[in-house]
Design a protein around this motif. Sequence first.
Motif, PDB file in Angstrom:
ATOM      1  N   UNK A   1       0.813  -1.209   0.000  1.00 15.31           N
ATOM      2  CA  UNK A   1       0.000   0.000   0.000  1.00 15.31           C
ATOM      3  C   UNK A   1       0.851   1.266   0.000  1.00 15.31           C
ATOM      4  N   UNK A   2       2.055   1.194   0.546  1.00 17.92           N
ATOM      5  CA  UNK A   2       2.945   2.352   0.463  1.00 17.92           C
ATOM      6  C   UNK A   2       3.354   2.643  -0.975  1.00 17.92           C
ATOM      7  N   UNK A   3       3.768   1.600  -1.686  1.00 21.02           N
ATOM      8  CA  UNK A   3       4.132   1.801  -3.092  1.00 21.02           C
ATOM      9  C   UNK A   3       2.925   2.238  -3.918  1.00 21.02           C
ATOM     10  N   UNK A   4       1.768   1.695  -3.612  1.00 21.84           N
ATOM     11  CA  UNK A   4       0.569   2.091  -4.348  1.00 21.84           C
ATOM     12  C   UNK A   4       0.211   3.546  -4.072  1.00 21.84           C
ATOM     13  N   UNK A   5       0.436   3.999  -2.830  1.00 22.08           N
ATOM     14  CA  UNK A   5       0.169   5.402  -2.499  1.00 22.08           C
ATOM     15  C   UNK A   5       1.078   6.330  -3.296  1.00 22.08           C
ATOM     16  N   UNK A   6       2.363   5.993  -3.363  1.00 20.07           N
ATOM     17  CA  UNK A   6       3.293   6.821  -4.138  1.00 20.07           C
ATOM     18  C   UNK A   6       2.939   6.804  -5.625  1.00 20.07           C
TER      19      UNK A   6
ATOM     20  N   UNK B   1      -1.697   0.284 -10.466  1.00 22.49           N
ATOM     21  CA  UNK B   1      -2.169  -0.887  -9.719  1.00 22.49           C
ATOM     22  C   UNK B   1      -1.315  -2.104 -10.042  1.00 22.49           C
ATOM     23  N   UNK B   2      -1.021  -2.324 -11.312  1.00 23.81           N
ATOM     24  CA  UNK B   2      -0.228  -3.492 -11.699  1.00 23.81           C
ATOM     25  C   UNK B   2       1.204  -3.395 -11.181  1.00 23.81           C
ATOM     26  N   UNK B   3       1.786  -2.184 -11.175  1.00 25.83           N
ATOM     27  CA  UNK B   3       3.152  -2.028 -10.649  1.00 25.83           C
ATOM     28  C   UNK B   3       3.196  -2.339  -9.154  1.00 25.83           C
ATOM     29  N   UNK B   4       2.221  -1.802  -8.398  1.00 30.05           N
ATOM     30  CA  UNK B   4       2.192  -2.100  -6.958  1.00 30.05           C
ATOM     31  C   UNK B   4       1.957  -3.587  -6.718  1.00 30.05           C
ATOM     32  N   UNK B   5       1.075  -4.189  -7.487  1.00 31.91           N
ATOM     33  CA  UNK B   5       0.802  -5.626  -7.349  1.00 31.91           C
ATOM     34  C   UNK B   5       2.043  -6.454  -7.696  1.00 31.91           C
ATOM     35  N   UNK B   6       2.729  -6.080  -8.756  1.00 31.57           N
ATOM     36  CA  UNK B   6       3.954  -6.799  -9.116  1.00 31.57           C
ATOM     37  C   UNK B   6       5.044  -6.631  -8.070  1.00 31.57           C
TER      38      UNK B   6
ATOM     39  N   UNK C   1       4.577  -6.149  -4.926  1.00 31.02           N
ATOM     40  CA  UNK C   1       4.190  -6.990  -3.792  1.00 31.02           C
ATOM     41  C   UNK C   1       4.550  -8.442  -4.021  1.00 31.02           C
ATOM     42  N   UNK C   2       4.359  -8.949  -5.239  1.00 27.44           N
ATOM     43  CA  UNK C   2       4.738 -10.330  -5.529  1.00 27.44           C
ATOM     44  C   UNK C   2       6.243 -10.528  -5.429  1.00 27.44           C
ATOM     45  N   UNK C   3       7.014  -9.549  -5.875  1.00 25.23           N
ATOM     46  CA  UNK C   3       8.478  -9.655  -5.764  1.00 25.23           C
ATOM     47  C   UNK C   3       8.891  -9.721  -4.306  1.00 25.23           C
TER      48      UNK C   3
END
Length: 742
Positions: A148-153, A192-197, A199-201
């Motif tokens: 959620x931090x990366x998604x916020x940025x 959304x896809x960048x934050x999701x990716x 998170x998977x990493x």
Amino acid sequence: MSRMLLIRILFLSLLLVLPATAQDILTGGSTTPAEESADPEASSAAVDDLIRILEDDTARAALIERLQQAAPEAEGAQAQETVAPDMSIARQLAEYTQGIAEGASNSVRSIGLALGNLQALFDGTMNADGEALRQFAINIGLLIAALFGSFFLLRLIANALGRMIAARVSARGVVARITGLLGLAVIDVASILLAWGLGYVLALNFGTTSRGFMGINQSLLLNAFLVVELIKLGVRIVLEPRFSALRFLPVTEGNAAYWSFWSARVISLLGYAFMFVAPMLSGLVSRPVGGAVEVLAMATAVTIGIIITLQNKDDVRQWLGQISERRGNDGFGQMLAAIGRFWHLVVIAYLVALLVVWFANPETALPFMIAATMQSVFAVLIGSLVVGFISRFVSTGLSLPDDVRQRLPLLESRLKSFVPAVMRVVRWIVIAAVVIAIGQAWALFDFASWIGSEEGLAVAGSVVSAALILLAAIVLYVVVASWVEYRLNVNFGKVPTSREKTLLNLFKNAFTVALVVFGAMLALAQIGVNIAPLLAGAGVVGLAIGFGAQKLVQDIITGIFIQFENIMNEGDVVTVGSWSGVVEKLTIRSVTIRDLSGTVHLVPFSSVEQVSNMMRGFSYHLAEIGVSYDSDIEEVKSAMHEAFDRLMQTEHKDEILDDLEMHGVTGFGDSAIMVRARIKTLPGTQWGTGRRYNQIIKEVFDERGIEIPYPHVTYVPAAGGGASKSPPPAGRVEDQREDSAD
């Protein structure tokens, strides 16, 4: 011994085919799934026990006795199963309420079990793996913070790019705004896809003790994040609360922000609760704990929905009331006003019913109601768009191009009379389709299965065929009537003759009657009505009318012969019976005549014994002029020829077909000699030409001094009253009245 061998083979085969049944027979009870999946060694031991039972005479006799006792019980159970279940409404209602009560009880019990499990968890009774639990909490917490931090940025960057796009397309057209909205949607999806990716990493490299592997709970969180944020993105694209320049939905800034805020909260609550929190707690603690979270999330979402409904109760009522006032409080407007008064009660009842049904059957009730609700909303939305388009089309009206309106002046009014009626029928069909779609979505009836059956296909085919026949009849009538109108239009194409006008109007009337009769008969035949009795009844009625209305039959027969003989047409000047005038309308039964004073006369053909047409082929103006007895006849003829020459120099020259036909002296009157001539003209122009010729005759006679005699009275006074008046000029008739004195 051979019999024992046969029995062993038989029971071994039975064990191989139906091991569970053999185990039930041996144990006298039913097996559980755990017993069925037991170790193969247990099955081998059971086989050994069966062999020992068969070798022992006492045990074998006991087994046979038990089998004999079990056979009647099995037959009785089978007979009970074959009895038709009670499908009465009372029993169905009882079963449904039983399911609701059991579901609610299970939900309440799951909440109690969940609270007990949580208490045991915090009391340390379930903390045998406390270190692993703490490690899991740390890992999932780090993943949540990073995700959620990366998604916020990324959202901050996406909002900055969105402001740039909105500023660029704010003053441009619709295409630019659509392009900007699509670009903003692509940027949001990428964030959304960048934050999701990311998170998977993190989950694969730092979430577990072994790199390249991740726990199931991390996967649940990431999948829940992807689904929830994409759904929220779809709502943001529709409402677009951030950039008004990219918003196409006609809502205010406040409404867009309000509905975007609450929809995002409800979607996040349900999405993360059902896709992450509940499955995670079910795996870590127990299934009741996960069920308790689902119950809590569902109850919270329903409570939020009720609060939102109550907050917007007055606004929606005022909005629908304004629409009703703009429509003039018509039928649809009154329906909208009624909906505005009670809509909040319907929504609250729906939300409460959703919660109760979900309590009763949480596995299938919620997906069913959500799917049915979405299908109903979609059906209502599509139906509203279609009905709105039809209503706007009917209210706006149909406007044809100017060239078509000039060629077919009556086509627009004809379409305006037919098209709204057809559109109203289509509107009711759309409303019926919406109702059927809603009933199908909520499983009130299975319209799809019925329409797919032979009966449904037959009914649908009949209705569609009848509708197509009626539509084809309407289209054919409009085409034929428009063609007749075009042929009768003197401004385009070949100018129609009087005969063509008469026959075309008669053809249109006869075609309309035949089309209505045959169209109605064919439509009734398509929907299953037996038209043979109708045809027979029409024949009997026609025969009765023929006997009872002989005048009508005489009118029609005479009219048919008049049309065949072509004695008169519309626009002709005729004398029919005792009436003379212009034929305005000619039907198969009567003729409508307008005389010189403007009076309209309807003359039935049964009263017509003679028809005189003054406009057939050519006409004559008969000029019969009276001159005095002392006039030179040759001079009179010369004057009449001079008048004709002057007439040929006027606007009537194109109406005259031949030279002046001089007949000469035709009679001797009391005061004048009659000299006659005749002018051949086009049909219908003899009266105008004759009036102009008479005017010129008067001018020529005045110039030549030819006197047109007229009767007058000469007063002769009494013998003692003075000299009498001088005698009148020769050629004048004097009516002398002498008053003799007493």
